[in-house]
Motif scaffolding. Structure first.
Motif, PDB file in Angstrom:
ATOM      1  N   ILE A 141       0.832  -1.204   0.000  1.00  0.00           N
ATOM      2  CA  ILE A 141       0.000   0.000   0.000  1.00  0.00           C
ATOM      3  C   ILE A 141       0.867   1.255   0.000  1.00  0.00           C
ATOM      4  O   ILE A 141       0.682   2.159  -0.812  1.00  0.00           O
ATOM      5  CB  ILE A 141      -0.972   0.003   1.195  1.00  0.00           C
ATOM      6  N   TYR A 200      -3.630   1.828  -2.817  1.00  0.00           N
ATOM      7  CA  TYR A 200      -5.049   2.148  -2.922  1.00  0.00           C
ATOM      8  C   TYR A 200      -5.345   2.799  -4.277  1.00  0.00           C
ATOM      9  O   TYR A 200      -6.290   2.437  -4.978  1.00  0.00           O
ATOM     10  CB  TYR A 200      -5.468   3.122  -1.821  1.00  0.00           C
ATOM     11  N   THR A 202      -4.967   0.383  -7.190  1.00  0.00           N
ATOM     12  CA  THR A 202      -6.141  -0.489  -7.303  1.00  0.00           C
ATOM     13  C   THR A 202      -7.305   0.249  -7.946  1.00  0.00           C
ATOM     14  O   THR A 202      -7.982  -0.278  -8.849  1.00  0.00           O
ATOM     15  CB  THR A 202      -6.557  -1.006  -5.917  1.00  0.00           C
ATOM     16  N   ASN A 236      -8.050   0.033   7.264  1.00  0.00           N
ATOM     17  CA  ASN A 236      -7.476  -0.439   6.017  1.00  0.00           C
ATOM     18  C   ASN A 236      -8.362  -1.478   5.347  1.00  0.00           C
ATOM     19  O   ASN A 236      -8.450  -1.534   4.124  1.00  0.00           O
ATOM     20  CB  ASN A 236      -6.080  -0.994   6.283  1.00  0.00           C
ATOM     21  N   MET A 245     -10.873   0.495   3.480  1.00  0.00           N
ATOM     22  CA  MET A 245     -10.307   1.102   2.284  1.00  0.00           C
ATOM     23  C   MET A 245     -10.126   0.067   1.175  1.00  0.00           C
ATOM     24  O   MET A 245     -10.336   0.351  -0.005  1.00  0.00           O
ATOM     25  CB  MET A 245      -8.972   1.765   2.603  1.00  0.00           C
ATOM     26  N   VAL A 246      -9.731  -1.154   1.547  1.00  0.00           N
ATOM     27  CA  VAL A 246      -9.576  -2.232   0.570  1.00  0.00           C
ATOM     28  C   VAL A 246     -10.892  -2.457  -0.162  1.00  0.00           C
ATOM     29  O   VAL A 246     -10.940  -2.583  -1.390  1.00  0.00           O
ATOM     30  CB  VAL A 246      -9.108  -3.523   1.267  1.00  0.00           C
ATOM     31  N   VAL A 277     -11.819   0.656  -2.565  1.00  0.00           N
ATOM     32  CA  VAL A 277     -11.116   0.802  -3.843  1.00  0.00           C
ATOM     33  C   VAL A 277     -11.305  -0.410  -4.748  1.00  0.00           C
ATOM     34  O   VAL A 277     -10.941  -0.361  -5.923  1.00  0.00           O
ATOM     35  CB  VAL A 277      -9.599   1.064  -3.624  1.00  0.00           C
TER      36      VAL A 277
END
Length: 310
Positions: A239, A247, A250, A275, A278-279, A282
């Motif tokens: 990341i 991010y 992706t 996180n 966020m994964v 995105v």
């Protein structure tokens, strides 16, 4: 100083496109260094340290902080510089990397700056193979060096890098022969760790240094009429990277119809619920904290089986 410490303790989440916050600090000299605020739990005046027999010289001792006991590493010593002497007037940055907590001893903590990853660049060519930098940037026209903490930790407390027997069966290993995986990480140590793990699985590895390189590589494949999801088993990306973070990489892949079917695993020393969110936001397929070779090998094995069944 109190304002800086309060800010570090309060800023536990960073939302933004391709942005990060750096905590700036100094060792025993005028050079500025930076560490991602995401990695920082708190900053405090150096507490009383208890020396541990037979520990690395880099570990100045352990400290009891808020019910936990953590090793305190002299970041100057770890990067080949003279160690800090005046511990009473030094500070400790408590960090979390790869699901482990440790403190880094520094001379002073300066301030926090909000930056774009595009302003963070790889170390200049000619720096040498043995340097401890993962990136550089400029703040107020002053050079800021970002230390490759994963390299430091690998030297002080080496992680297990071998895949346990039985994790990859003979059938999976045989099917891996014609599979290729793209890995992206700005840390040379992390690239080697992942490459060794995937070598055990049996797949071919292509390794790149940052998100911008990876996106250009994938777009070039598409420009040639190739389909990345057919040429590559998966993308395994860090990341935190200069030029473009994982991010943003992706999100860019998912926004390009030619690339969007590629399977993406974000593999990072960052951890936490934020996180994970966020994964999902995105559009990555999966998330794995560094560095657990058995878990990483298992994720790749799952992809091999899924590709074989499709």
């Amino acid at each position: 100083m109190a304002g800086v410490l309060d800010a570090v303790n309060q800023r536990t989440q960073l939302v933004g496109q391709n942005r990060l916050e750096l905590l700036l600090f100094k060792l025993d000299g005028p050079q500025l260094y930076g560490i991602n605020v995401f990695k920082v739990r708190e900053v405090l005046q150096c507490p009383k340290l208890t020396v541990m027999p037979r520990s690395s010289a880099v570990v100045r001792g352990v400290a009891s902080i808020r019910g936990g006991t953590f090793p305190i590493m002299d970041l100057a010593l770890a990067t080949g510089q003279p160690g800090l002497n005046d511990l009473k007037n030094s500070f400790v940055i408590i960090t979390e990397y790869n699901m482990k907590v440790q403190g880094f001893l520094v001379r002073s903590v300066e301030r926090i700056v909000n930056m774009n990853w595009e302003s963070i660049h790889p170390p200049p060519k000619g720096t040498g193979r043995d340097h401890y930098l993962t990136a550089v940037t400029r703040v107020d026209n002053k050079l800021v060096e970002i230390i490759d903490v994963e390299k430091v930790l690998s030297e002080v407390a080496p992680a297990i890098q071998t895949v346990s027997e039985g994790v990859i069966d003979t059938d999976t290993h045989a099917k891996a022969i014609n599979k290729r995986v793209l890995i992206v990480d700005d840390s040379s140590v992390a690239r080697k760790q992942v490459s060794r793990c995937l070598d055990t699985v049996g797949v071919e590895v292509t390794a790149l240094n940052d998100g911008r390189q990876a996106l250009d590589y994938l777009k070039a494949m598409a420009d040639r009429g190739e389909k990345p999801e057919e040429q590559l088993l998966m993308l395994i990306s860090d990341i935190e990277m200069p030029e473009m973070d994982g991010y943003t990489l992706t999100a860019e892949i998912r926004n390009d119809p030619r690339l969007q079917k590629l399977h993406i695993l974000l593999h990072t020393s960052l951890s936490g619920v934020f996180n994970q969110a966020m994964v999902k936001k995105v559009g990555a397929n999966d998330f794995l904290a560094k560095f657990r070779p058995d878990d990483l090998a298992s994720r790749v094995a799952e992809r091999i089986k899924a590709a074989d069944e499709s």
